[in-house]
Design an enzyme around this catalytic site. Sequence first.
Site, PDB file in Angstrom:
ATOM      1  N   MET A 249       0.848  -1.199   0.000  1.00 55.55           N
ATOM      2  CA  MET A 249       0.000   0.000   0.000  1.00 55.55           C
ATOM      3  C   MET A 249       0.885   1.252   0.000  1.00 55.55           C
ATOM      4  O   MET A 249       0.448   2.327   0.400  1.00 55.55           O
ATOM      5  CB  MET A 249      -0.930  -0.007   1.209  1.00 55.55           C
ATOM      6  CG  MET A 249      -1.882  -1.214   1.175  1.00 55.55           C
ATOM      7  SD  MET A 249      -3.398  -0.980   2.081  1.00 55.55           S
ATOM      8  CE  MET A 249      -2.773  -0.760   3.721  1.00 55.55           C
TER       9      MET A 249
ATOM     10  N   HIS B 258       9.306  -3.604   3.252  1.00 50.06           N
ATOM     11  CA  HIS B 258       8.894  -3.832   1.858  1.00 50.06           C
ATOM     12  C   HIS B 258      10.117  -4.145   0.991  1.00 50.06           C
ATOM     13  O   HIS B 258      10.073  -5.017   0.126  1.00 50.06           O
ATOM     14  CB  HIS B 258       8.208  -2.586   1.285  1.00 50.06           C
ATOM     15  CG  HIS B 258       6.965  -2.188   2.002  1.00 50.06           C
ATOM     16  ND1 HIS B 258       6.888  -1.053   2.784  1.00 50.06           N
ATOM     17  CD2 HIS B 258       5.739  -2.761   2.049  1.00 50.06           C
ATOM     18  CE1 HIS B 258       5.676  -0.951   3.284  1.00 50.06           C
ATOM     19  NE2 HIS B 258       4.951  -1.968   2.869  1.00 50.06           N
TER      20      HIS B 258
ATOM     21  N   GLN C 195      -2.774 -12.109   8.270  1.00 48.94           N
ATOM     22  CA  GLN C 195      -3.017 -11.797   6.855  1.00 48.94           C
ATOM     23  C   GLN C 195      -2.400 -12.850   5.945  1.00 48.94           C
ATOM     24  O   GLN C 195      -3.053 -13.384   5.052  1.00 48.94           O
ATOM     25  CB  GLN C 195      -2.441 -10.416   6.532  1.00 48.94           C
ATOM     26  CG  GLN C 195      -2.404 -10.087   5.047  1.00 48.94           C
ATOM     27  CD  GLN C 195      -2.010  -8.651   4.783  1.00 48.94           C
ATOM     28  OE1 GLN C 195      -2.841  -7.765   4.821  1.00 48.94           O
ATOM     29  NE2 GLN C 195      -0.751  -8.399   4.497  1.00 48.94           N
TER      30      GLN C 195
ATOM     31  N   LYS D 264       5.075  -9.898   9.513  1.00 52.28           N
ATOM     32  CA  LYS D 264       4.520  -8.949  10.482  1.00 52.28           C
ATOM     33  C   LYS D 264       2.989  -9.041  10.516  1.00 52.28           C
ATOM     34  O   LYS D 264       2.380  -8.960  11.578  1.00 52.28           O
ATOM     35  CB  LYS D 264       4.943  -7.531  10.152  1.00 52.28           C
ATOM     36  CG  LYS D 264       4.313  -6.564  11.105  1.00 52.28           C
ATOM     37  CD  LYS D 264       5.019  -5.259  11.147  1.00 52.28           C
ATOM     38  CE  LYS D 264       4.128  -4.255  11.811  1.00 52.28           C
ATOM     39  NZ  LYS D 264       3.005  -3.911  10.917  1.00 52.28           N
TER      40      LYS D 264
ATOM     41  N   SER E  35       4.386   1.235   8.123  1.00 44.69           N
ATOM     42  CA  SER E  35       4.148   2.545   7.501  1.00 44.69           C
ATOM     43  C   SER E  35       3.509   3.502   8.500  1.00 44.69           C
ATOM     44  O   SER E  35       3.568   4.721   8.328  1.00 44.69           O
ATOM     45  CB  SER E  35       3.232   2.383   6.288  1.00 44.69           C
ATOM     46  OG  SER E  35       3.809   1.459   5.404  1.00 44.69           O
ATOM     47  N   ARG E  36       2.897   2.956   9.550  1.00 44.62           N
ATOM     48  CA  ARG E  36       2.221   3.813  10.531  1.00 44.62           C
ATOM     49  C   ARG E  36       3.196   4.411  11.554  1.00 44.62           C
ATOM     50  O   ARG E  36       2.828   5.330  12.283  1.00 44.62           O
ATOM     51  CB  ARG E  36       1.135   3.037  11.264  1.00 44.62           C
ATOM     52  CG  ARG E  36      -0.038   2.677  10.353  1.00 44.62           C
ATOM     53  CD  ARG E  36      -1.165   2.010  11.124  1.00 44.62           C
ATOM     54  NE  ARG E  36      -2.320   1.785  10.288  1.00 44.62           N
ATOM     55  CZ  ARG E  36      -2.512   0.702   9.530  1.00 44.62           C
ATOM     56  NH1 ARG E  36      -1.619  -0.246   9.500  1.00 44.62           N
ATOM     57  NH2 ARG E  36      -3.594   0.584   8.784  1.00 44.62           N
TER      58      ARG E  36
ATOM     59  N   GLN F 227     -10.242  -2.285   2.889  1.00 49.20           N
ATOM     60  CA  GLN F 227      -9.710  -2.980   4.071  1.00 49.20           C
ATOM     61  C   GLN F 227      -9.559  -2.070   5.278  1.00 49.20           C
ATOM     62  O   GLN F 227      -9.086  -2.512   6.320  1.00 49.20           O
ATOM     63  CB  GLN F 227      -8.397  -3.684   3.740  1.00 49.20           C
ATOM     64  CG  GLN F 227      -7.204  -2.769   3.536  1.00 49.20           C
ATOM     65  CD  GLN F 227      -5.983  -3.560   3.080  1.00 49.20           C
ATOM     66  OE1 GLN F 227      -5.913  -3.993   1.932  1.00 49.20           O
ATOM     67  NE2 GLN F 227      -5.020  -3.760   3.965  1.00 49.20           N
TER      68      GLN F 227
ATOM     69  N   GLY G  73       4.856 -10.236   4.231  1.00 48.45           N
ATOM     70  CA  GLY G  73       5.662 -10.136   5.446  1.00 48.45           C
ATOM     71  C   GLY G  73       5.052 -10.906   6.611  1.00 48.45           C
ATOM     72  O   GLY G  73       3.827 -10.985   6.759  1.00 48.45           O
TER      73      GLY G  73
END
Length: 284
Positions: A30, A37, A154, A150, A187-188, A61, A148
Amino acid sequence: MVLFKKVEELKAYLAAQRAKGMQIGYAPTMGALHRGHASLIKKSKAENGLSVCSIFVNPTQFNDPADLEKYPRTEAPDMALLESLKNDVLFYPSVAEIYPDNLTIPTFDFGQIDKVMEGFHRPGHFDGVVQVVYRLIDIVQPDRLYMGQKDFQQFTLIYHMLKQMGSSTELVVCPIIREEDGLALSSRNVRLTPENRANATIISKTLSSLNEWLSSHSVQQVKEKALAQLGSLPDFKPEYLDIVDGYTLQPINDVEESPYVVACAAVWAGNIRLIDNIILKKLD
Ligand code: PAF
């Protein structure tokens, strides 16, 4: 790097590459790309003739509209990183390209796997993830898909989705990449306040204490101890810390119950939600 924004153009390009015998590796993202990544793309590049990355902030999502709105969008540095990694193809579609009006997505049965942890706390989130990954895989048809560790739940769901599709795409799961102080890259992270960023090490510290705690405490006691530690800092609120079977993702009561034990956590740091996990045991 070749850039495609249109599904049909990308498909035609990839079909031509495939016809030449090229193997395709694919890392869906994303954007707001970081070293996590980059590790997927490096592996994809190393294991395939052609490496495809997509950047698509998938609206379906995000169970929280504010999270979607604030999700970092960093097009120029993302492109520069992909160029530096010598990624071959970037797919950068619009929402209309991914979700045309006539699109149908099959339904999958994940049993209890999507009902716990993220599935429980983020209603609808995995419906969106599965929908978009199905659509993207249908477009790219990769030999190998890079995701990933992480996002443990998912990738587990995507593994089952590929199995139910009878897909020949191989799922390659890459280890979590961390900052030097242990914080899992996300990314957060850039949205954390400086104080919360500094304190966010509590998450990986807690996860890495679990095995030691488990040597002298029950799973239930360890969960309570971990939740107390995760909630001990100002502005930090754990949402869950679950110790689960790594295949079924169902909670276990005793580590001896399963050959594959994983601890997964979600913690609010102010208004930023962070997730992390650790494999506590994996027997072959
Ligand atoms: O992990 C992510 O970044 C996303 O959930 C994914 C797999 C790219 C689907 O939008």
